[in-house]
Design an enzyme around this catalytic site. Structure first.
Site, short mmCIF file in Angstrom:
data_model
loop_
_atom_site.label_atom_id
_atom_site.label_comp_id
_atom_site.label_asym_id
_atom_site.label_seq_id
_atom_site.Cartn_x
_atom_site.Cartn_y
_atom_site.Cartn_z
N SER A 8 40.62 17.16 -45.52
CA SER A 8 41.91 16.63 -46.12
C SER A 8 41.54 16.02 -47.59
O SER A 8 40.78 15.06 -47.46
CB SER A 8 42.84 15.79 -45.33
OG SER A 8 43.74 15.08 -46.07
N HIS A 33 43.08 21.04 -46.45
CA HIS A 33 44.38 20.39 -46.14
C HIS A 33 44.58 19.62 -47.20
O HIS A 33 44.22 18.77 -47.61
CB HIS A 33 43.95 19.74 -44.69
CG HIS A 33 45.41 18.99 -44.13
ND1 HIS A 33 46.39 19.78 -43.37
CD2 HIS A 33 45.81 17.87 -44.36
CE1 HIS A 33 47.02 18.86 -43.10
NE2 HIS A 33 47.08 17.72 -43.65
N ASP A 35 47.68 17.17 -48.58
CA ASP A 35 48.94 16.42 -48.27
C ASP A 35 49.69 16.04 -49.44
O ASP A 35 49.13 15.54 -50.34
CB ASP A 35 48.26 15.02 -47.62
CG ASP A 35 47.58 15.29 -46.27
OD1 ASP A 35 48.25 15.79 -45.56
OD2 ASP A 35 46.53 14.61 -46.09
N MET A 37 53.19 13.90 -50.29
CA MET A 37 53.95 12.99 -49.91
C MET A 37 54.87 12.34 -50.99
O MET A 37 54.50 12.55 -52.15
CB MET A 37 53.05 11.43 -49.73
CG MET A 37 52.07 11.85 -48.64
SD MET A 37 50.81 10.39 -48.18
CE MET A 37 49.97 11.03 -47.14
N HIS A 66 50.36 20.44 -46.39
CA HIS A 66 51.32 19.73 -45.21
C HIS A 66 52.20 18.98 -46.37
O HIS A 66 51.82 17.75 -46.92
CB HIS A 66 50.11 18.58 -44.55
CG HIS A 66 50.87 17.78 -43.85
ND1 HIS A 66 50.06 16.67 -43.28
CD2 HIS A 66 52.08 17.60 -43.37
CE1 HIS A 66 51.01 15.79 -42.34
NE2 HIS A 66 52.33 16.31 -42.39
N MET A 68 54.93 16.20 -46.41
CA MET A 68 55.42 15.22 -45.89
C MET A 68 56.69 14.53 -47.00
O MET A 68 56.56 13.67 -47.56
CB MET A 68 54.38 13.92 -45.77
CG MET A 68 53.50 14.40 -44.56
SD MET A 68 52.17 13.04 -44.72
CE MET A 68 51.02 14.50 -45.45
N MET A 137 50.98 15.14 -35.25
CA MET A 137 50.31 14.16 -36.05
C MET A 137 49.62 13.25 -34.90
O MET A 137 50.27 12.90 -34.28
CB MET A 137 51.42 13.71 -36.76
CG MET A 137 51.89 14.19 -37.92
SD MET A 137 50.59 14.54 -39.35
CE MET A 137 49.93 13.15 -39.70
N GLY A 142 51.47 9.45 -43.70
CA GLY A 142 51.72 8.51 -44.85
C GLY A 142 50.36 8.13 -45.20
O GLY A 142 50.40 7.88 -46.76
N GLY A 144 45.82 8.04 -45.20
CA GLY A 144 44.53 8.41 -44.50
C GLY A 144 43.95 7.21 -44.04
O GLY A 144 44.40 6.03 -44.13
N ASP A 172 46.04 16.04 -37.05
CA ASP A 172 45.82 15.27 -37.92
C ASP A 172 46.19 13.95 -38.04
O ASP A 172 47.21 13.29 -37.76
CB ASP A 172 46.93 15.80 -39.14
CG ASP A 172 46.88 15.40 -40.74
OD1 ASP A 172 45.92 14.83 -40.97
OD2 ASP A 172 47.84 15.81 -41.47
N GLY A 194 39.81 13.89 -42.90
CA GLY A 194 39.75 13.23 -44.33
C GLY A 194 38.60 12.14 -44.25
O GLY A 194 37.68 12.77 -44.96
N SER A 195 38.94 11.10 -43.78
CA SER A 195 37.91 9.92 -44.12
C SER A 195 36.46 10.50 -43.31
O SER A 195 35.38 10.41 -43.93
CB SER A 195 38.17 8.82 -43.29
OG SER A 195 39.44 8.51 -43.73
C1 DX5 Z 1 48.35 11.33 -43.22
C2 DX5 Z 1 47.83 12.83 -43.67
C3 DX5 Z 1 46.34 13.15 -43.30
C4 DX5 Z 1 45.24 12.26 -43.66
C5 DX5 Z 1 44.14 12.30 -42.72
O1 DX5 Z 1 49.55 11.28 -43.47
O2 DX5 Z 1 48.45 13.81 -43.20
O3 DX5 Z 1 46.00 14.50 -43.56
O4 DX5 Z 1 44.84 12.61 -44.94
O5 DX5 Z 1 43.10 11.24 -43.06
P1 DX5 Z 1 42.22 10.83 -41.98
O6 DX5 Z 1 41.46 11.84 -41.28
O7 DX5 Z 1 41.31 9.66 -42.80
O8 DX5 Z 1 43.14 10.11 -40.88
ZN ZN Z 2 47.94 15.91 -43.42
#
Ligand code: DX5
Ligand code: ZN
Length: 216
Positions: A8, A33, A35, A37, A66, A68, A137, A142, A144, A172, A194-195
Site C-alpha cells: 500500500s 494497493h 488508497d 480517501m 481502494h 474510501m 478490512m 482511514g 495506515g 487490509d 503498508g508499513s
Molecule cells: C487504511 C488503508 C490501508 C493502509 C494499510 O485505511 O486502507 O491500505 O494503507 O497500512 P498498514 O499496513 O500500515 O496498516
Molecule cells: Zn487500503
C-alpha cells in the site's frame, strides 16, 4: 497456497514515490494497493487522479484502487480512466452495491467490495457471484499504521467457506510478518501491507513477506 502481496503506497515516501514503486516491483510484488480517501467516508484525505495517472506510466503492476469515498459511483469511471485494474468500493458508502459492480465490470475492470471490521458479511453475500474480490478490512479505514484486528479472521473463514477456494479475499490493515499466518490460514489470499513494506528495506520486507506466504 498462492498468495498475492499488494504493497500500500499510503506508507511510501511520496517524495520518492516512483523509485519506491519500482523497488517494490523489482522485489516481486505483483499488485500495488492505492488508497483513496475523501475526508467524508473516512476522517482523512489522501490523493487521487494526478498521482495515479503519473504512476500508471512507470509500472505494469496490477493497480488495486481502494476507494474510501462516499458515492463511489460518481468517480468509478474516472479511476478506471486513470488505469485501475481493480476498483474496490465500500459497501457502507453506497446504496447501489450491484450497480457499482456493474459499472466497473462494464469497463472491463475487476470489481472489489470492501467491508469495515464491524460490518457483517451478510451485506455483501448477495453480490458474491458478481464481484471479483471482497476486502475484509482488518483496521478501521482511514489511516495506515494501525493495529491489526484479529476478530476479522472469523469473517474471513466464514466467507471462504461460502465462496470456495478460488475467490479473492483481501485483507487490509495492520498486517505484518508476525500476524500474517492466521488470516492466510483462515482464507485470505490477497494481502495488503503498508508499513510492513515501506518502513525499512522495501526489498527485504517484500522478500520476507513473500517467503512467509510461500510456506503456508
Ligand atoms: C487504511 C488503508 C490501508 C493502509 C494499510 O485505511 O486502507 O491500505 O494503507 O497500512 P498498514 O499496513 O500500515 O496498516
Ligand atoms: Zn487500503
Amino acid at each position: 497456497m498462492d498468495i498475492i502481496l499488494a504493497p500500500s503506497i499510503l506508507a511510501a515516501d511520496f517524495a520518492n514515490l516512483g523509485q519506491q514503486i519500482k523497488e517494490a516491483e523489482s522485489a516481486g510484488a505483483p499488485w500495488l494497493h492505492i488508497d483513496v480517501m475523501d475526508g467524508v467516508f473516512v476522517p482523512n484525505i489522501s490523493f487521487a487522479f494526478p498521482v495515479i495517472d503519473s504512476i500508471r506510466k512507470i509500472t505494469d503492476m496490477v493497480f488495486d484502487v481502494h476507494l474510501m469515498i462516499v458515492e463511489p459511483e460518481k468517480y468509478i469511471d474516472r479511476f478506471i480512466d486513470s488505469g485501475a485494474d481493480f476498483v474496490t468500493f465500500h459497501a457502507e458508502a453506497t446504496n447501489g452495491i450491484g450497480g457499482c459492480i456493474d459499472m466497473i465490470k462494464r469497463r472491463g475492470c475487476r470489481a472489489g467490495v470492501a467491508i469495515s471490521p464491524n460490518t457483517p458479511i451478510d451485506i455483501i453475500l448477495p453480490y458474491i457471484d458478481k464481484a471479483d474480490m471482497v476486502l475484509c478490512m482488518t483496521v478501521e479505514p482511514g489511516y495506515g499504521g494501525q493495529a491489526y484486528i484479529k476478530a476479522v479472521e472469523e469473517k474471513i473463514s466464514e466467507l471462504r467457506k461460502i465462496t470456495g477456494s478460488d475467490f479473492l479475499i483481501q485483507i487490509d490493515g495492520g498486517v505484518n510478518n508476525k500476524n500474517i499466518t492466521e488470516p492466510v490460514l483462515a482464507g485470505a489470499n490477497v494481502i495488503v501491507a503498508g508499513s510492513a513494506v515501506f518502513q525499512g528495506s522495501i526489498t527485504d520486507n517484500i522478500k520476507e513477506l513473500t517467503a512467509k506466504c510461500a510456506q503456508l
